[in-house]
Design an enzyme around this catalytic site. Structure first.
Site, PDB file in Angstrom:
ATOM      1  N   HIS A  84       8.299  54.792  -1.625  1.00 24.03           N
ATOM      2  CA  HIS A  84       7.828  56.153  -1.899  1.00 24.03           C
ATOM      3  C   HIS A  84       6.339  56.294  -1.569  1.00 24.03           C
ATOM      4  CE1 HIS A  84      11.699  57.100  -3.414  1.00 24.03           C
ATOM      5  NE2 HIS A  84      11.612  56.350  -4.497  1.00 24.03           N
ATOM      6  N   ASP A 119      13.848  61.393   3.766  1.00 27.20           N
ATOM      7  CA  ASP A 119      14.789  60.423   3.176  1.00 27.20           C
ATOM      8  C   ASP A 119      14.655  59.039   3.814  1.00 27.20           C
ATOM      9  OD1 ASP A 119      16.785  59.580   1.484  1.00 27.20           O
ATOM     10  OD2 ASP A 119      18.425  60.314   2.735  1.00 27.20           O
ATOM     11  N   LEU A 146      -1.326  76.113   8.573  1.00 29.42           N
ATOM     12  CA  LEU A 146       0.060  75.813   8.210  1.00 29.42           C
ATOM     13  C   LEU A 146       0.402  76.283   6.793  1.00 29.42           C
ATOM     14  CD1 LEU A 146       2.701  74.091   8.890  1.00 29.42           C
ATOM     15  CD2 LEU A 146       1.566  72.237   7.642  1.00 29.42           C
TER      16      LEU A 146
HETATM   17  C1  IPE Z   1      17.558  64.145  -0.565  1.00 33.21           C
HETATM   18  O1  IPE Z   1      17.678  62.774  -0.482  1.00 33.21           O
HETATM   19  C2  IPE Z   1      16.419  64.515  -1.469  1.00 33.21           C
HETATM   20  C3  IPE Z   1      15.084  64.196  -0.983  1.00 33.21           C
HETATM   21  C4  IPE Z   1      14.786  63.629   0.147  1.00 33.21           C
HETATM   22  C5  IPE Z   1      14.011  64.552  -1.870  1.00 33.21           C
HETATM   23  P1  IPE Z   1      18.667  61.939  -1.425  1.00 33.21           P
HETATM   24  O2  IPE Z   1      18.455  60.523  -1.091  1.00 33.21           O
HETATM   25  O3  IPE Z   1      18.492  62.325  -2.829  1.00 33.21           O
HETATM   26  O4  IPE Z   1      20.090  62.454  -0.933  1.00 33.21           O
HETATM   27  P2  IPE Z   1      21.524  61.795  -1.063  1.00 33.21           P
HETATM   28  O5  IPE Z   1      21.709  61.410  -2.504  1.00 33.21           O
HETATM   29  O6  IPE Z   1      21.533  60.598  -0.170  1.00 33.21           O
HETATM   30  O7  IPE Z   1      22.459  62.840  -0.597  1.00 33.21           O
HETATM   31  C1  IPE Z   2      13.770  59.851  -0.342  1.00 35.64           C
HETATM   32  O1  IPE Z   2      14.021  58.497  -0.180  1.00 35.64           O
HETATM   33  C2  IPE Z   2      12.858  60.142  -1.499  1.00 35.64           C
HETATM   34  C3  IPE Z   2      13.499  60.807  -2.630  1.00 35.64           C
HETATM   35  C4  IPE Z   2      14.734  61.182  -2.685  1.00 35.64           C
HETATM   36  C5  IPE Z   2      12.661  61.059  -3.790  1.00 35.64           C
HETATM   37  P1  IPE Z   2      15.157  57.747  -1.001  1.00 35.64           P
HETATM   38  O2  IPE Z   2      14.541  57.201  -2.240  1.00 35.64           O
HETATM   39  O3  IPE Z   2      16.335  58.614  -1.207  1.00 35.64           O
HETATM   40  O4  IPE Z   2      15.506  56.573  -0.013  1.00 35.64           O
HETATM   41  P2  IPE Z   2      16.940  55.926   0.238  1.00 35.64           P
HETATM   42  O5  IPE Z   2      17.848  57.045   0.644  1.00 35.64           O
HETATM   43  O6  IPE Z   2      17.360  55.300  -1.043  1.00 35.64           O
HETATM   44  O7  IPE Z   2      16.702  54.949   1.329  1.00 35.64           O
HETATM   45 MG    MG Z   3      17.991  58.918  -0.093  1.00 31.87          MG
END
Ligand code: IPE
Ligand code: IPE
Ligand code: MG
Length: 234
Positions: free
Chosen positions: A36, A19, A129
């Site tokens: 991403h 995240d 792994l």
């Molecule tokens: C969790 O992150 C999902 C992934 C990292 C794929 P999110 O960014 O979607 O989670 P919330 O919405 O902050 O809980």
């Molecule tokens: C995690 O990073 C990737 C996915 C959930 C696909 P985010 O896109 O949620 O990044 P933030 O939380 O907005 O910084």
């Molecule tokens: Mg996120």
């Protein structure tokens, strides 16, 4: 070496919530997709590192069942990145990493589904792994899916055990995660491995996923070594 000094113990199974990509991009005034892309690079580095140190299982959260709520362009950008990753057949080919995907594949594009199968079959004899990549994964969705499978199998209610449920999850056959890592400063599971995490240890950090380095993983493992897991015992 000091006789008291103990060798670090590797968790058998580490799960990571990747995240913070969006915030990483925002800090740099870049589009979220750039975050991403950077996050995907970090994923490859960390997976290779885990393989190198001899970790048995790594499960990463790449796309949740809730992530479809995001703007269409972002979802498409993530799917394109996934496609590129899957097409890059050289990814982990010579590294002896066994790849599996967990989650509901039904709504994914046909070419992505085919590439997933190709990646799984192409690596099924790898002995390094075990890498599980969670795509359109949600813990509640996984449990709902398991319940349907169990009912359809015709098993009688009295015969259902906790093991029956574990055996019908997407992670069937995989040990529960010992250690769950979430960077980005959020303190929640976001529907990740909710059944499997019953006795996991957690590690949170403010680092945004694209900035996460093997040294951070090493620090997390060092902290894991200080934990005293009791599983309800004494
Ligand atoms: C969790 O992150 C999902 C992934 C990292 C794929 P999110 O960014 O979607 O989670 P919330 O919405 O902050 O809980
Ligand atoms: C995690 O990073 C990737 C996915 C959930 C696909 P985010 O896109 O949620 O990044 P933030 O939380 O907005 O910084
Ligand atoms: Mg996120």
């Amino acid at each position: 070496m000091n006789r008291e000094e103990k060798k670090r113990i590797l968790p058998r199974h580490i799960a990571i919530i990747m995240d913070g990509n969006g915030r990483w991009a925002k800090k740099r005034s870049l589009p979220r997709t750039a975050g991403h892309i950077a996050g995907a690079k970090t994923f490859k580095t960390i997976a290779r590192y885990c393989n190198k140190i001899g970790l048995e299982y790594l499960t990463v959260y790449a796309f949740s069942t809730e992530n479809w709520k995001r703007p269409k362009e972002e979802v498409e950008g993530i799917m394109d990145l996934l496609r590129d990753y899957l097409k890059d057949a050289e990814n982990f080919k010579d590294e002896n990493i066994r790849v599996r995907f967990i989650g509901d594949r039904t709504p994914l594009a046909e070419d992505i589904k085919a590439l997933m199968v190709k990646n799984e079959e192409g690596s099924e004899n790898a002995t390094g792994l075990n890498l599980n990549i969670a795509i359109n994964y949600g813990g509640r969705d996984e449990i709902t899916h398991a319940v349907k499978k169990i009912i359809n199998s015709g098993i009688s209610a009295e015969d259902i055990t906790e093991q029956t449920i574990s055996d019908n999850l997407y992670t069937a056959g995989c040990p529960d995660p010992d250690f769950i890592i979430r960077p980005s400063g959020e303190y929640r599971l976001s529907n990740y491995l909710i059944w499997q995490s019953a006795y996991s240890e957690y590690w949170f950090s403010d680092i945004l996923w694209p900035d996460f380095k093997p040294k951070h993983l090493e620090k997390a493992i060092e902290d894991y070594n200080q934990r005293n897991r009791r599983f309800g015992g004494i």
